[in-house]
Every structure is written in structure tokens, then in C-alpha cells.
Write a protein that holds these residues in place. Structure first.
Motif, PDB file in Angstrom:
ATOM      1  N   TYR A   1      18.028 -10.903  11.677  1.00  0.00           N
ATOM      2  CA  TYR A   1      18.596 -10.525  10.376  1.00  0.00           C
ATOM      3  C   TYR A   1      18.341  -9.046  10.088  1.00  0.00           C
ATOM      4  N   VAL A   2      17.128  -8.601  10.343  1.00  0.00           N
ATOM      5  CA  VAL A   2      16.777  -7.202  10.089  1.00  0.00           C
ATOM      6  C   VAL A   2      17.568  -6.273  11.009  1.00  0.00           C
ATOM      7  N   LEU A   3      17.618  -6.614  12.295  1.00  0.00           N
ATOM      8  CA  LEU A   3      18.311  -5.757  13.248  1.00  0.00           C
ATOM      9  C   LEU A   3      19.829  -5.802  13.050  1.00  0.00           C
ATOM     10  N   THR A   4      20.356  -6.912  12.533  1.00  0.00           N
ATOM     11  CA  THR A   4      21.789  -6.971  12.233  1.00  0.00           C
ATOM     12  C   THR A   4      22.160  -5.913  11.210  1.00  0.00           C
ATOM     13  N   VAL A   5      21.322  -5.763  10.196  1.00  0.00           N
ATOM     14  CA  VAL A   5      21.572  -4.729   9.188  1.00  0.00           C
ATOM     15  C   VAL A   5      21.513  -3.338   9.825  1.00  0.00           C
ATOM     16  N   ALA A   6      20.446  -3.083  10.589  1.00  0.00           N
ATOM     17  CA  ALA A   6      20.268  -1.760  11.181  1.00  0.00           C
ATOM     18  C   ALA A   6      21.376  -1.429  12.174  1.00  0.00           C
ATOM     19  N   VAL A   7      21.658  -2.362  13.081  1.00  0.00           N
ATOM     20  CA  VAL A   7      22.672  -2.112  14.112  1.00  0.00           C
ATOM     21  C   VAL A   7      24.061  -1.975  13.501  1.00  0.00           C
ATOM     22  N   SER A   8      24.411  -2.860  12.581  1.00  0.00           N
ATOM     23  CA  SER A   8      25.751  -2.823  11.996  1.00  0.00           C
ATOM     24  C   SER A   8      25.980  -1.532  11.216  1.00  0.00           C
ATOM     25  N   LEU A   9      24.991  -1.120  10.418  1.00  0.00           N
ATOM     26  CA  LEU A   9      25.147   0.118   9.656  1.00  0.00           C
ATOM     27  C   LEU A   9      25.188   1.342  10.569  1.00  0.00           C
ATOM     28  N   ALA A  10      24.360   1.350  11.610  1.00  0.00           N
ATOM     29  CA  ALA A  10      24.366   2.481  12.534  1.00  0.00           C
ATOM     30  C   ALA A  10      25.689   2.566  13.286  1.00  0.00           C
ATOM     31  N   ALA A  11      26.189   1.417  13.745  1.00  0.00           N
ATOM     32  CA  ALA A  11      27.475   1.402  14.447  1.00  0.00           C
ATOM     33  C   ALA A  11      28.616   1.751  13.500  1.00  0.00           C
ATOM     34  N   GLY A  12      28.527   1.298  12.241  1.00  0.00           N
ATOM     35  CA  GLY A  12      29.559   1.640  11.263  1.00  0.00           C
ATOM     36  C   GLY A  12      29.596   3.125  10.975  1.00  0.00           C
ATOM     37  N   ALA A  13      28.427   3.744  10.855  1.00  0.00           N
ATOM     38  CA  ALA A  13      28.369   5.186  10.630  1.00  0.00           C
ATOM     39  C   ALA A  13      28.930   5.949  11.827  1.00  0.00           C
ATOM     40  N   ALA A  14      28.621   5.485  13.047  1.00  0.00           N
ATOM     41  CA  ALA A  14      29.148   6.131  14.245  1.00  0.00           C
ATOM     42  C   ALA A  14      30.666   6.017  14.317  1.00  0.00           C
ATOM     43  N   SER A  15      31.199   4.860  13.906  1.00  0.00           N
ATOM     44  CA  SER A  15      32.649   4.674  13.887  1.00  0.00           C
ATOM     45  C   SER A  15      33.303   5.609  12.879  1.00  0.00           C
ATOM     46  N   LEU A  16      32.681   5.751  11.718  1.00  0.00           N
ATOM     47  CA  LEU A  16      33.221   6.646  10.691  1.00  0.00           C
ATOM     48  C   LEU A  16      33.187   8.094  11.158  1.00  0.00           C
ATOM     49  N   ALA A  17      32.093   8.481  11.811  1.00  0.00           N
ATOM     50  CA  ALA A  17      31.967   9.856  12.308  1.00  0.00           C
ATOM     51  C   ALA A  17      32.925  10.138  13.460  1.00  0.00           C
ATOM     52  N   SER A  18      33.325   9.102  14.186  1.00  0.00           N
ATOM     53  CA  SER A  18      34.295   9.295  15.267  1.00  0.00           C
ATOM     54  C   SER A  18      35.650   9.712  14.713  1.00  0.00           C
ATOM     55  N   ALA A  19      35.985   9.194  13.525  1.00  0.00           N
ATOM     56  CA  ALA A  19      37.250   9.562  12.889  1.00  0.00           C
ATOM     57  C   ALA A  19      37.128  10.860  12.110  1.00  0.00           C
ATOM     58  N   PHE A  20      35.949  11.118  11.584  1.00  0.00           N
ATOM     59  CA  PHE A  20      35.709  12.324  10.779  1.00  0.00           C
ATOM     60  C   PHE A  20      34.504  13.059  11.365  1.00  0.00           C
TER      61      PHE A  20
END
Length: 384
Positions: free
Chosen positions: A103-122
Motif C-alpha cells: 500500500y505504501v509503495l503503491t502510493v510512492a511508485v504511482s506518484l513518481a511514475a505519474g510525475a515522470a509521465s507529466l514531465a515527459s510531456a512538459f
């Protein structure tokens, strides 16, 4: 879904509410495989497809297994329920501990991957990934402390958009003879410092198995489905397996077809999207859909971990304050503990997804193994 929700899930609603964690893992699972294989040089990335096929085979076994878990434990609970009934207290506590870590790592991994996806576009955001993830974590924490319960109806739109976007990338990309656009910074020639051996392939396999996270979520929440709950939950489990398998193998085919390798400041999925669509509006829609799906996947932990901690508190396994609910009602201590632990992980790994995935895989395999062992013991006793 939080307790007390009167809404009952259909099969489609269950796929949206319970499977987003698993489906969104396609954003980092294939990339985890490539990051391991590239140690043997750019040519070794072609092994992504065979490794993905092995992961797909494991996914098939897990789907069939969790269909049995759903039938045997219609009250939900997943590996924790299986271990508690068939393996004893020690195994059940180990399963609970692995769920807490996941549960803890799901939050960390998902947010980190989401930020990386956003930065890939911007790309302007590429140097601020940690700040983005911590800001997203703070927002999710506030929302869940207020007590806004997630609904399958709300999640259905973003989930369908994410699925359509990923399938579109795969279908369009397979028809491209060469990438429409190449994004990211060229990291220069890839110098191999390892060879493609069994250990490297096993390491790639274990890294890629991070894409199997969330497969158990449906078995954990069988009572949330409409009647007949068991049948609907089983159908949802199969639908999850088919979709996840399709996206994993499709991504692996694209990686092999376009010879995709890690590039600076962009994710591998963003590269595949640009290769299929170019850098026009479909590329941005896909990137935003992936980011939104990953943020919602992170939010599922805020509904699951506080409830699990409250159950453990009632069994006198954690502090009793985790069983207290505010007037909302919200398990605020569980929400706060999750936020603090996830923030600590993000700070330690500096919001770099690949640095936390190996630990993620360990927790996943513990839950899977306990579940399978419990089922074996159950069927040996039942002889059904």
C-alpha cells in the motif's frame, strides 16, 4: 471502496474501482524490464518480449488462482484471508505486513511514475519531480482526511480513457514502420557491462513483475460487488488479466519494433506514444491520461490501508488508535501514517521510480506465494 459505501460494483465498475493499480502498472513495468536488460547493451532490449511472455504466463496462473480465492473466500480478504484460515496466525501476519508495504509503495511508485509521465510531456517539469510528487501526495492526503469516498462511477471515465489511450498507442504504433517522433535526450552509446545470462533475465523478470501489482485487489473486495458477487468478481478478474496481458505484450512488441531504449527526461511509455502519434494533441492526451490514472491508482491505497490497519488494531497487532474513526467517518490516523511513510520513501529515492520497484516486487511475491500456498493446503484438505 470505503466501508459504508452503499454503492455496489458491477463488473465494469469493479474494473475501474479496483483494477486501476494493476492496469496503470503498464506505465512502469515494461520500462523496468528494459532498464535491467540494457546493462547488456542496446541489442539485449530485444529480450523484453520473451521476458514479458513469461510474466504474462505468470499473470494467467495468478488470475486462475485468484478466481479460486474469490470462490473460497466470498467475504473478501485475499491473501490475508487465505493465510488466516489455512496457514495460521504467523502467515496471516506476514501477509498483512506485505499488504502494508505494498500500500505504501503503491502510493510512492504511482506518484513518481505519474510525475515522470507529466514531465515527459512538459520537459520544463523534469527538474521538479520530487516537488510534484510531494504536492500530489499532500493533495491526496487532504482529500482523504476530509473524507471524500471514491466511487466507481467517478473512476470509470479516467480508467476507460487510460485503457483506450494505451491500446491506441499499441495499435497505431504497430502499423508504423518507424517512429513518427523521437523525444528525450540522447544518452549516448550504450556500453554493455554485462552479458545476457540467466541471472540477468531473472532480474529483468522480477523487475517486470512489478506490473502485476494490484491483481489481488478484486479478491480483497468481493463483498463490494453486486449479486451474484462471486461471479461478477471472477469475471472482473478475468477482464483484468486479459487487458493487462494485452497491454504488457503490446508494449513489449512496440519496444522491440522501434528499438526503444532509455532516454533522458522521458519515460519509455512516452517514447512509444510519440513514436505512434508524434508530438501532437494525441500525445498530450495520452500523457495526461497516464498521469491521471497513476494518481487515482495511488489514491486506492488511502481507501485500503487505513481499513487494514483498523482490522489489525482490533486484533491487537498495531496501536489501537488506528481503529478510531473521526466524525466524517475517516480513519485519519491510518491516512496520516500512509502519507508520512509514502513521503519518506519518495524523499529517500528522490522520486525515481526504478529505485523503489525492486522492493515493490518483494512485497508482491510474498502475497502471491502465501495465497498459492494457502490454496494448495485448502484443496488438499477439501479434495474437491
Amino acid at each position: 471502496m470505503q466501508r459504508g459505501d452503499k454503492f455496489r460494483l458491477t463488473a465494469i465498475g469493479g474494473l475501474a474501482a479496483l483494477s486501476l493499480d494493476a492496469l496503470s502498472s503498464v506505465a512502469y513495468g515494461p520500462e523496468a524490464i528494459v532498464l535491467v536488460l540494457v546493462a547488456a547493451g542496446a541489442a539485449a532490449v530485444s529480450w523484453t518480449l520473451p521476458v514479458s511472455l513469461a510474466i504474462a504466463a505468470l499473470l494467467l496462473v495468478l488470475v486462475l488462482s485468484y478466481r479460486q480465492v474469490i470462490a473460497v473466500h466470498p467475504d473478501g480478504g485475499g491473501s490475508y484471508a487465505v493465510a488466516k484460515k489455512d496457514l495460521g496466525r504467523g502467515a496471516s501476519l506476514l501477509a498483512a505486513a506485505s499488504l502494508v508495504v505494498d500500500y505504501v509503495l503503491t502510493v510512492a511508485v504511482s506518484l513518481a511514475a505519474g510525475a515522470a509521465s507529466l514531465a515527459s510531456a512538459f520537459p520544463v517539469l523534469a527538474d521538479h519531480l520530487l516537488l510534484i510528487t510531494l504536492s500530489g501526495l499532500a493533495l491526496l492526503t487532504v482529500i482523504n482526511l476530509i473524507g471524500v469516498a471514491e466511487s466507481a462511477k467517478v473512476l470509470m471515465g479516467p480508467t476507460l480513457l487510460f485503457i483506450v489511450a494505451i491500446l491506441a498507442v499499441i495499435v497505431v504504433g504497430l502499423f508504423r514502420a518507424k517512429p513518427v517522433a523521437v523525444i528525450g535526450t540522447d544518452l549516448g552509446p550504450i556500453v554493455p557491462y554485462d552479458t545476457v545470462g540467466i541471472l540477468l533475465l531473472l532480474k529483468a523478470f522480477s523487475a517486470g513483475c512489478s506490473a502485476l501489482t494490484g491483481v489481488e485487489a478484486i479478491a480483497n473486495a468481493v463483498p463490494s460487488f453486486r449479486s451474484p458477487a462471486v461471479r461478477r468478481a471472477q469475471h472482473t478478474e478475468v477482464a483484468l488479466g486479459v487487458l493487462l496481458c494485452t497491454m504488457l505484450l503490446g508494449s513489449a512488441l512496440l519496444i522491440r519494433r522501434h528499438h526503444a531504449v532509455p532516454r533522458g527526461d522521458v519515460t519509455l511509455l512516452a517514447q512509444l506514444s510519440a513514436a505512434a502519434f508524434g508530438t501532437g494533441w494525441p500525445f498530450y492526451v495520452t500523457s495526461l491520461a497516464v498521469t491521471l490514472a497513476l494518481c487515482l491508482a495511488a489514491n486506492t491505497s488511502f481507501g485500503g490501508l487505513p481499513v487494514l490497519l483498523s482490522l489489525l488494531a482490533k486484533d491487537h497487532r498495531v496501536a489501537h488508535l488506528f481503529a478510531l474513526r473521526s466524525e466524517r467517518p475517516v480513519f485519519r490516523y491510518g491516512v496520516a501514517a500512509l502519507a508520512i511513510l509514502a513521503a519518506t520513501v519518495l524523499l529517500v529515492v528522490h522520486a525515481e521510480t526504478h529505485r523503489v520497484l525492486p522492493v515493490y516486487a518483494v512485497g508482491v511475491f510474498i502475497g502471491f506465494t502465501i495465497s498459492q500456498a494457502g490454496l494448495v493446503r485448502h484443496w488438499r484438505e477439501q479434495r474437491g
